[in-house]
Structures are given as structure tokens and as C-alpha cells.
Write a protein that holds these residues in place. Sequence first.
Motif, PDB file in Angstrom:
ATOM      1  N   VAL A  40       6.745   8.737   2.141  1.00  0.00           N
ATOM      2  CA  VAL A  40       5.319   7.887   2.077  1.00  0.00           C
ATOM      3  C   VAL A  40       5.394   6.621   3.222  1.00  0.00           C
ATOM      4  O   VAL A  40       6.478   5.994   2.961  1.00  0.00           O
ATOM      5  CB  VAL A  40       5.327   7.211   0.596  1.00  0.00           C
ATOM      6  N   ASN A  99       2.334   4.339   5.851  1.00  0.00           N
ATOM      7  CA  ASN A  99       1.029   4.282   6.299  1.00  0.00           C
ATOM      8  C   ASN A  99       0.374   5.550   7.195  1.00  0.00           C
ATOM      9  O   ASN A  99       1.042   6.194   7.922  1.00  0.00           O
ATOM     10  CB  ASN A  99       0.604   2.907   7.033  1.00  0.00           C
ATOM     11  N   GLN A 146       0.863  -1.290   0.058  1.00  0.00           N
ATOM     12  CA  GLN A 146      -0.029   0.206   0.122  1.00  0.00           C
ATOM     13  C   GLN A 146       0.934   1.222  -0.102  1.00  0.00           C
ATOM     14  O   GLN A 146       0.548   2.325  -0.723  1.00  0.00           O
ATOM     15  CB  GLN A 146      -0.821  -0.037   1.178  1.00  0.00           C
ATOM     16  N   ARG A 147       1.896   1.197   0.731  1.00  0.00           N
ATOM     17  CA  ARG A 147       2.978   2.390   0.817  1.00  0.00           C
ATOM     18  C   ARG A 147       3.387   2.647  -0.773  1.00  0.00           C
ATOM     19  O   ARG A 147       3.578   3.696  -1.207  1.00  0.00           O
ATOM     20  CB  ARG A 147       3.922   2.029   1.721  1.00  0.00           C
ATOM     21  N   THR A 201       1.265   6.150  -7.146  1.00  0.00           N
ATOM     22  CA  THR A 201      -0.096   7.196  -7.580  1.00  0.00           C
ATOM     23  C   THR A 201       0.586   8.635  -7.643  1.00  0.00           C
ATOM     24  O   THR A 201       0.107   9.193  -8.569  1.00  0.00           O
ATOM     25  CB  THR A 201      -1.164   6.916  -6.771  1.00  0.00           C
ATOM     26  N   ASP A 258       2.176   1.532  -3.406  1.00  0.00           N
ATOM     27  CA  ASP A 258       1.258   1.933  -4.445  1.00  0.00           C
ATOM     28  C   ASP A 258       0.996   3.581  -4.237  1.00  0.00           C
ATOM     29  O   ASP A 258       0.541   4.084  -5.480  1.00  0.00           O
ATOM     30  CB  ASP A 258      -0.100   1.068  -4.249  1.00  0.00           C
ATOM     31  N   ARG A 259       0.776   3.719  -2.950  1.00  0.00           N
ATOM     32  CA  ARG A 259       0.440   5.398  -2.844  1.00  0.00           C
ATOM     33  C   ARG A 259       1.737   6.282  -3.406  1.00  0.00           C
ATOM     34  O   ARG A 259       1.519   7.398  -4.192  1.00  0.00           O
ATOM     35  CB  ARG A 259       0.645   5.581  -1.433  1.00  0.00           C
ATOM     36  N   ALA A 304      -0.636   6.152   3.199  1.00  0.00           N
ATOM     37  CA  ALA A 304      -1.152   4.924   2.542  1.00  0.00           C
ATOM     38  C   ALA A 304      -2.390   4.489   3.297  1.00  0.00           C
ATOM     39  O   ALA A 304      -2.555   4.697   4.386  1.00  0.00           O
ATOM     40  CB  ALA A 304      -0.275   3.930   2.209  1.00  0.00           C
ATOM     41  N   HIS A 305      -3.473   3.946   2.664  1.00  0.00           N
ATOM     42  CA  HIS A 305      -4.679   3.352   3.522  1.00  0.00           C
ATOM     43  C   HIS A 305      -4.058   2.208   4.250  1.00  0.00           C
ATOM     44  O   HIS A 305      -3.121   1.331   3.721  1.00  0.00           O
ATOM     45  CB  HIS A 305      -5.546   2.892   2.217  1.00  0.00           C
TER      46      HIS A 305
END
Length: 300
Positions: free
Chosen positions: A229, A231, A142-143, A149, A145-146, A254-255
Motif C-alpha cells: 500500500v 499513494n 492516507q496510506r 480499509t 488508512d487505505r 491511497a488518495h
Amino acid sequence: MTILGTSNRWLIVISLVLFVLLLLLIGVVFTLQAFLLLWNAWIVWKRESHTLANMLTLFLGIAILVAPFVIRATTLYLPVPVATALNLFPSLVIFYVLFWFYNYLTMLFIYQFNRPRYKQDYLIVLGAGLLNGDQVSPLLGQRIDRALTFYRKQLTKTGRAPVIIFSGGQGGDETVPEGVAMRQYALDRGLPVDHALAEDRSKTTYENMIFSKKIIDERGPQRPRVTFVTNGYHTFRAGMIAKRAGLKANGIGAHTAKFFLPNAILREYIAIFVGNKRWHAVAMGLMLLLTIGLTVAEYY
């Protein structure tokens, strides 16, 4: 006492009923809170590694359930002055800890509104443990991917892409450094090789910042724009650490899976609290002296 002093029987009855209902409500909420924490601990146990840090909600839930019995035992079996002191001091400490926990939650909430501009020179992705020694975990993914993005949005808006530094060393149960595994994860998702760097020595968040800053200083520019970046629950403490490391950077989060948040937030708060242990020790020492002074004044 004002109500009890009246001769209105119905008013007295209604007031007593409302008072009892309020006490019952407090008790139900107190107990429900404990069981919710235990339920969360069970979910974390099923889905995450069985580490001490992942069991914080379990310990807190048990403490909430046991506390009333401990208080009752001290009241029944110890001399009144000793029981008073043993109840007063923990109450002061709990109030103190909750006060700072409220402040921490407020700052963490505010930090989530940080929105760096799309003109960054570097993004630093902070590492986390790998699965099976070499695989990026969902939380770590998630980190990354953030960061990807943000990278793509900046490239689309400005035509200028930031360099992403994947920061994380190799743990004792890992076969490759986290930074290397993270970089490969990003390359597999289309990140150009020349925009991906691996920092593979760090063991802590502080070292993430220190070693990444060293890479940035060696590459330039002179006054780089940097965002890290991680969470969402980790952004506030990581920002404090970045400042301590001399890295001018704010973070984006991140989510994080909702089941993991209670334990993660507790862990972050404890880390910040322990990081200022000297000041807190002084405060608790003063509370202990206050407790002794009040007890002596009352009973002696």
C-alpha cells in the motif's frame, strides 16, 4: 503553399488568420502551462517541506518560460550551423523524454485499476517522512488508512484478517522509526496488536520490499499472498521495485491531494528514467550523432 498559389484573396486571408490564431493559441497554452506549474510549485512550497524533490514543477515552469529566449538567442548570435545543432539536439531529446513520459503515464493509469482479492496474507504499508520527527503526516496517514480499509473489508468478507507490516526506518531528522510511528497510528485506530508488525530498518522503497519480504519468509506461509500500500502516484514504480526485490506483490494506492500530484508524478518519472540511465544515455548519444551528421550534411 497550395492555398497561396490560388487567386482567391479571401481564402488566403482566412487561411493566414487561422494560421496566426493557431500559433497564438499554441503560445498561450505554452505560457499558461508554465504559469500553472509555477502556481503549483507555490502551493507545494506553502504546504509541504522545502526539499529539492518538491520543487520540480518550479524548475520545469521556469525552463518552459526561459526556453524560447534561449532558442532566440542561439538563432541571433551564433553561426547558423551551430544554432541549428543546438536547437535540433534538445528538440530530439525533449521529444524522446516526452515519448517515454507518455508511456509512463499510460502504465501508471492502467496500474490504478489493480484490485487485489480480499484473501491477502500480508499488507505492506510503505513509509514516508514523519512530521516533527515522530508524527504521521497526512500523506502517510492516507496510506495507513487505505490499508486499514482493506483490512476491515477482507475481515468482513472472509473472516480472515491479513497481517499489516508497517515498513520504514528512522531518518536523520526523525526521533522514532517510521514503521513504529505508523504501527502506533494504526493501533490507535483499532488495529489488533497481533495483526500489526513494524519493519524499522529500511531507508528506501527497495529496502521496504527486501526487509518486509524477510519478515514474511520467516513467518510463513510458504506461498503468501501479499499486497503493498502506497499513494497512487507511487504504485507503478513500487511494483517494479517489488519485482526487483523478489517479492511477488502488486500495490493499491491511497488518495493523494491534487495539488501534490504534478510534482509527485514528475518525481516518480525521473526516478524511473534515471533507473534506466544507461539505455537512455545510449539513445541520446545516437541522437547527438544524428544531429552532427545532419548538420554536416546540410552546411558542409
